[in-house]
Write a protein that holds these residues in place. Structure first.
Motif, short mmCIF file in Angstrom:
data_model
loop_
_atom_site.label_atom_id
_atom_site.label_comp_id
_atom_site.label_asym_id
_atom_site.label_seq_id
_atom_site.Cartn_x
_atom_site.Cartn_y
_atom_site.Cartn_z
N ALA A 89 0.32 8.76 -6.71
CA ALA A 89 -0.45 9.31 -5.59
C ALA A 89 -1.85 9.74 -6.05
O ALA A 89 -2.84 9.51 -5.35
N ALA A 140 -5.31 8.33 -4.75
CA ALA A 140 -6.33 9.22 -4.22
C ALA A 140 -7.66 9.02 -4.97
O ALA A 140 -8.73 9.08 -4.37
N SER A 141 -7.57 8.78 -6.27
CA SER A 141 -8.79 8.50 -7.05
C SER A 141 -9.45 7.22 -6.57
O SER A 141 -10.67 7.15 -6.43
N PHE A 159 -11.10 7.97 -3.34
CA PHE A 159 -12.28 8.80 -3.56
C PHE A 159 -13.47 7.96 -4.04
O PHE A 159 -14.58 8.10 -3.53
N ARG A 209 -14.75 5.59 -1.20
CA ARG A 209 -14.87 6.22 0.12
C ARG A 209 -16.07 5.73 0.91
O ARG A 209 -16.02 5.68 2.13
N GLU A 251 -10.68 6.65 4.84
CA GLU A 251 -10.61 7.55 3.68
C GLU A 251 -9.54 8.61 3.91
O GLU A 251 -8.69 8.84 3.04
N TYR A 301 -5.93 9.26 1.91
CA TYR A 301 -5.49 10.53 1.32
C TYR A 301 -4.15 10.96 1.90
O TYR A 301 -3.26 11.42 1.16
N CYS A 310 -1.45 9.01 0.35
CA CYS A 310 -1.19 9.47 -1.02
C CYS A 310 -0.36 10.75 -1.03
O CYS A 310 0.45 10.96 -1.93
#
Length: 167
Positions: free
Chosen positions: A10, A14-15, A18, A21, A29, A33, A36
């Protein structure tokens, strides 16, 4: 091990969201998230269900994923409708799903702690670390794959079509 693996995946997801994005846009985006957040919650809920099946509580193992979780998701969606004035988007629906899943996981964990055998609480554990790591890696992979496959339609639809066109 399952928790660590799913949380790591996750965080990697998320990275990715990010750092991409700008290309994804605001709605996608937030949906990324929320997805995730949802991955470890669904995986742990499935793990609780597996424990319940191991304790011969098959009906309860199904109830938390098929009844309790959807009830919490519906409640979260109703609250979101009230607070947003009826405007829902894909990312808010995924957020409601995450909140509902977290609530179902909490209730499932509480119920699981009640049925856990009393003699297991004070017993000295016997570790077979190598065997458990090998099995855990395979089970985590299967659980993650199952979770992704169960939600792939929502993820693809959220990524390709604006929420106004979904209906």
């Amino acid at each position: 091990l399952v928790s660590l693996t799913t949380i790591s995946l996750a965080l990697m997801g998320a990275s990715f969201v990010f750092f991409r994005r700008e290309e994804l846009g605001r709605s996608l985006e937030f949906a990324g998230y929320a997805g995730c957040i949802l991955l470890p919650l669904l995986t742990l809920l499935q793990l609780c269900s597996a424990f319940m099946r191991g304790f011969m509580k098959a009906a309860a193992s199904l109830a938390f994923n098929l009844l309790v979780r959807p009830a919490f998701i519906i409640a979260a969606l109703l609250l979101l409708v009230l607070f947003t004035g009826g405007r829902l988007h894909a990312h808010t629906a995924l957020l409601a799903s995450s909140v509902g899943t977290a609530a179902a996981l909490a209730v499932s964990g509480k119920w699981l702690s009640r049925i856990w055998p009393a003699n297991a609480h004070g017993s000295e554990p016997v570790y077979h670390t190598g065997e458990w790591l090998n099995l855990g890696i395979h089970l985590a992979g299967l659980s993650i794959l199952g979770t992704v496959m169960n939600r792939i339609d929502v993820l693809i639809l959220g990524a390709m079509v604006p929420s106004s066109e979904v209906g």
